[in-house]
Structures are given as C-alpha cells and as structure tokens.
Design an enzyme around this catalytic site. Structure first.
Site, PDB file in Angstrom:
ATOM      1  N   ASN A  37     -14.302   2.276   1.183  1.00 40.35           N
ATOM      2  CA  ASN A  37     -12.845   2.395   1.302  1.00 40.35           C
ATOM      3  C   ASN A  37     -12.435   3.371   2.397  1.00 40.35           C
ATOM      4  OD1 ASN A  37     -13.547   4.828   0.059  1.00 40.35           O
ATOM      5  ND2 ASN A  37     -11.719   4.874  -1.218  1.00 40.35           N
ATOM      6  N   ASP A  64     -25.045   6.639   0.764  1.00 34.78           N
ATOM      7  CA  ASP A  64     -25.785   6.104  -0.378  1.00 34.78           C
ATOM      8  C   ASP A  64     -24.843   5.567  -1.448  1.00 34.78           C
ATOM      9  OD1 ASP A  64     -28.149   6.743   0.848  1.00 34.78           O
ATOM     10  OD2 ASP A  64     -28.475   8.601  -0.282  1.00 34.78           O
ATOM     11  N   GLY A 109     -15.457  -5.613 -11.335  1.00 36.38           N
ATOM     12  CA  GLY A 109     -15.232  -5.774  -9.907  1.00 36.38           C
ATOM     13  C   GLY A 109     -15.611  -4.531  -9.130  1.00 36.38           C
ATOM     14  N   LEU A 148      -6.657   2.212 -14.357  1.00 30.82           N
ATOM     15  CA  LEU A 148      -6.566   2.278 -12.899  1.00 30.82           C
ATOM     16  C   LEU A 148      -5.300   1.618 -12.363  1.00 30.82           C
ATOM     17  CD1 LEU A 148     -10.200   1.787 -11.598  1.00 30.82           C
ATOM     18  CD2 LEU A 148      -9.148   3.737 -12.762  1.00 30.82           C
ATOM     19  N   SER A 160       0.822  -1.214   0.000  1.00 32.38           N
ATOM     20  CA  SER A 160       0.000   0.000   0.000  1.00 32.38           C
ATOM     21  C   SER A 160       0.856   1.264   0.000  1.00 32.38           C
ATOM     22  CB  SER A 160      -0.928   0.009   1.218  1.00 32.38           C
ATOM     23  OG  SER A 160      -1.648   1.226   1.276  1.00 32.38           O
ATOM     24  N   ARG A 161       0.481   2.225  -0.835  1.00 29.25           N
ATOM     25  CA  ARG A 161       1.139   3.529  -0.856  1.00 29.25           C
ATOM     26  C   ARG A 161       0.459   4.519   0.087  1.00 29.25           C
ATOM     27  NH1 ARG A 161       4.711   4.550  -5.295  1.00 29.25           N
ATOM     28  NH2 ARG A 161       4.689   2.905  -6.876  1.00 29.25           N
ATOM     29  N   SER A 162      -0.649   4.118   0.693  1.00 27.60           N
ATOM     30  CA  SER A 162      -1.398   5.045   1.542  1.00 27.60           C
ATOM     31  C   SER A 162      -0.585   5.568   2.728  1.00 27.60           C
ATOM     32  CB  SER A 162      -2.691   4.385   2.031  1.00 27.60           C
ATOM     33  OG  SER A 162      -3.572   4.151   0.959  1.00 27.60           O
ATOM     34  N   LYS A 192     -13.198  -4.487   1.625  1.00 23.79           N
ATOM     35  CA  LYS A 192     -14.019  -3.338   1.228  1.00 23.79           C
ATOM     36  C   LYS A 192     -15.511  -3.661   1.200  1.00 23.79           C
ATOM     37  CE  LYS A 192     -12.160  -0.515  -1.890  1.00 23.79           C
ATOM     38  NZ  LYS A 192     -11.450  -0.004  -3.092  1.00 23.79           N
ATOM     39  N   TYR A 241      -1.541   1.364 -11.620  1.00 32.84           N
ATOM     40  CA  TYR A 241      -0.477   2.375 -11.523  1.00 32.84           C
ATOM     41  C   TYR A 241       0.888   1.748 -11.233  1.00 32.84           C
ATOM     42  CZ  TYR A 241      -1.605   2.076  -6.501  1.00 32.84           C
ATOM     43  OH  TYR A 241      -1.859   1.636  -5.228  1.00 32.84           O
TER      44      TYR A 241
END
Length: 279
Positions: free
Chosen positions: A92, A83, A136, A223, A20-22, A71, A225
């Site tokens: 997420n 919603d 997905g 999407l 993860s780059r988060s 998720k 990267y």
C-alpha cells in the site's frame, strides 16, 4: 533546477479513487506541519499501471499510496519488496528511491495494531484467541499483524472457504479455518474480534453474523469506516465490549509513508481525525 521542481510530490493511485480520504489526510498534515509538498489522487487503469509507475519519479514524485485494485499488482513491479509486503502479497506504500528503484511496503498491519493500542489501551492480544472474518488483502495484513503481536490462535471464517484455506497455508498452524455458517459460533472466549469484510459498509449487504457467543471482555474492531458505527460495533458495545472503528487504521497506516516522503512523522490524534471526518 527551479524551486518548484524540488517540491516533493506524493499521491494515491487506484481505480476508482474519488472516495479516497488519503488526499484530505495528507493535505491536512502538510498544512499542519508547514511543509512544502503536494499529495495528488490519480485514477489509474490496470493497463496503465506499469507506465504510470515508471513516469512518476521523472515527474517529481517521491512515492505514493496504492489502493484497490493495484495493491497486489505493484508487488511484481517493485524492485525491492519488504518481507511483510511479500508475506501479505500486497503493498500500500511505494517509495521512489534516488537510485530509480521502487521500494514496496505494506503498513496496513502496523496501522491496524496502532489503532487498537491507541483506542483500546487495555488490549492484550496474547490473552486469548482472535476471530477474523474475511480472507482478502485486508485480512492478510491483519493476520500477519496479529501473529507478530503474539495472538495464540486465529479463527478465520470467510464466505469463500477456498480463500480462507489458501490463507491458512500461507500463515501456518495458528490459523484455524471455519465455515462461514459457523462465523458466530467461533466467538467463545475470543479476546480480539475483527471484521475485514465489506459487510456493513454503505452500499453493501448488512453484517448479520450472530453475536450471542461474544465475550464481553473482547476488543471488537471493524475495518469498515463508512459508516463509522457499524451494526457490528453497535451490537458489540451493547454486549459490553470495547469497540474500535476502522478510521484509525486508515490514519495510522498513512503515517510511515508521509514520514518517508515529507520528512516528518505526523501525529495521529483527535485533531487529525476531525480534519478527515470534516471532508
């Protein structure tokens, strides 16, 4: 209460989580804006998810990001679901309220459109059909976002036809499902083209959909990267299309959660991008 316990904690939960780059992104923003806080990656097994979410607020967490494979599962564990998260069927971003309730949101779609608007300023989603490859969770977020910004038609192709048909039943008549063998034939006059599959990602099969029918006026985004310049983007650029890589979506989808947790709306700019790529 000590000063230490008042420092807000956030993080990302998933399994595996090492890729993860988060953490690098949120850590950069915390430093850039001089904020107190920590952002912690946590490898959480599916069997432990409920207990971990229950414990996090007591440990000082104000929220967290959620990645694969949790998720979808967190939707059923949250007290309040937006919603858009309910429509997508996945979340997420979690916010832990002071009342003890877990709020679940999905910012993938807004991250997707913000990335295109920033990096393809001339993009006009209402100007023609969109092609989406994949069915997905990422595809669901993208399709919800495309419908919201006024795309007139969405042509969907997926390697599993059944998953694509299920997605169409959720999103309605704007979505037209095509067999995967026709994935290249549905490009004619499309103005937005999106790969949401893992094809072309490092360690995955190469993306091999023929692009002969690609409209040179289309905006094409992947999407994936890793790598940043996928085969799809290289070939689309050679055909004259405006191309947008997937890193910007990651950056933009993170901004709303950071603001909720740490109180500052962060900038997504070249400095942010460079900081994440340097990790």
């Amino acid at each position: 209460m000590t000063e230490l316990t008042r420092i807000p904690l956030a993080g990302v939960i998933g399994s595996p989580i090492a890729h993860s780059r988060s953490p690098a992104l949120h850590g950069y923003w915390l430093k850039r804006y001089g904020l107190k806080g920590h952002y912690i990656p946590m490898d959480v097994a599916q069997a432990d998810l409920r207990d971990v979410l229950a414990a996090m607020p007591r440990m000082g967490f104000v929220g967290c990001n959620v990645t694969i494979p949790h998720k979808e599962s967190v939707i059923g564990l949250a007290d309040i679901v937006t919603d858009r998260a309910a429509l997508i069927g996945a979340a997420n971003t979690l916010i832990f309220g002071k009342d003890g309730k877990i709020h679940a949101d999905n910012t993938d779609g807004t991250g997707f459109t913000a990335n295109l608007r920033q990096n393809a300023p001339a993009w006009q989603p209402q100007s023609g059909p969109a092609v989406v490859w994949g069915a997905g969770g990422a595809a669901r977020a993208v399709i919800a976002a495309l419908i919201e910004v006024g795309v007139p038609e969405i042509r969907l192709a997926n390697r599993s036809r059944a998953r694509a048909d299920a997605l169409r039943s959720d999103f309605g008549a704007k979505v037209h499902v095509h067999d995967w063998v026709q994935a290249g034939n549905i490009l004619e006059d499309a103005m937005t083209v999106v790969n949401t599959t893992s094809l072309g990602m490092v360690g995955k099969p190469e993306f091999r959909v023929p692009l002969d029918a690609l409209n040179p006026k289309a905006v094409v985004t992947d999407l994936v990267y890793a790598p940043l310049r996928t085969r799809l983007l290289v070939e689309a650029e050679a055909a004259g299309c405006r191309t947008v890589d997937g890193l910007g979506m990651l950056l933009h989808q993170a901004a709303p959660g950071f603001e909720r947790w740490f109180g500052v709306r962060p900038e997504v700019d070249e400095e942010t991008r460079a900081a994440v790529l340097a990790t």
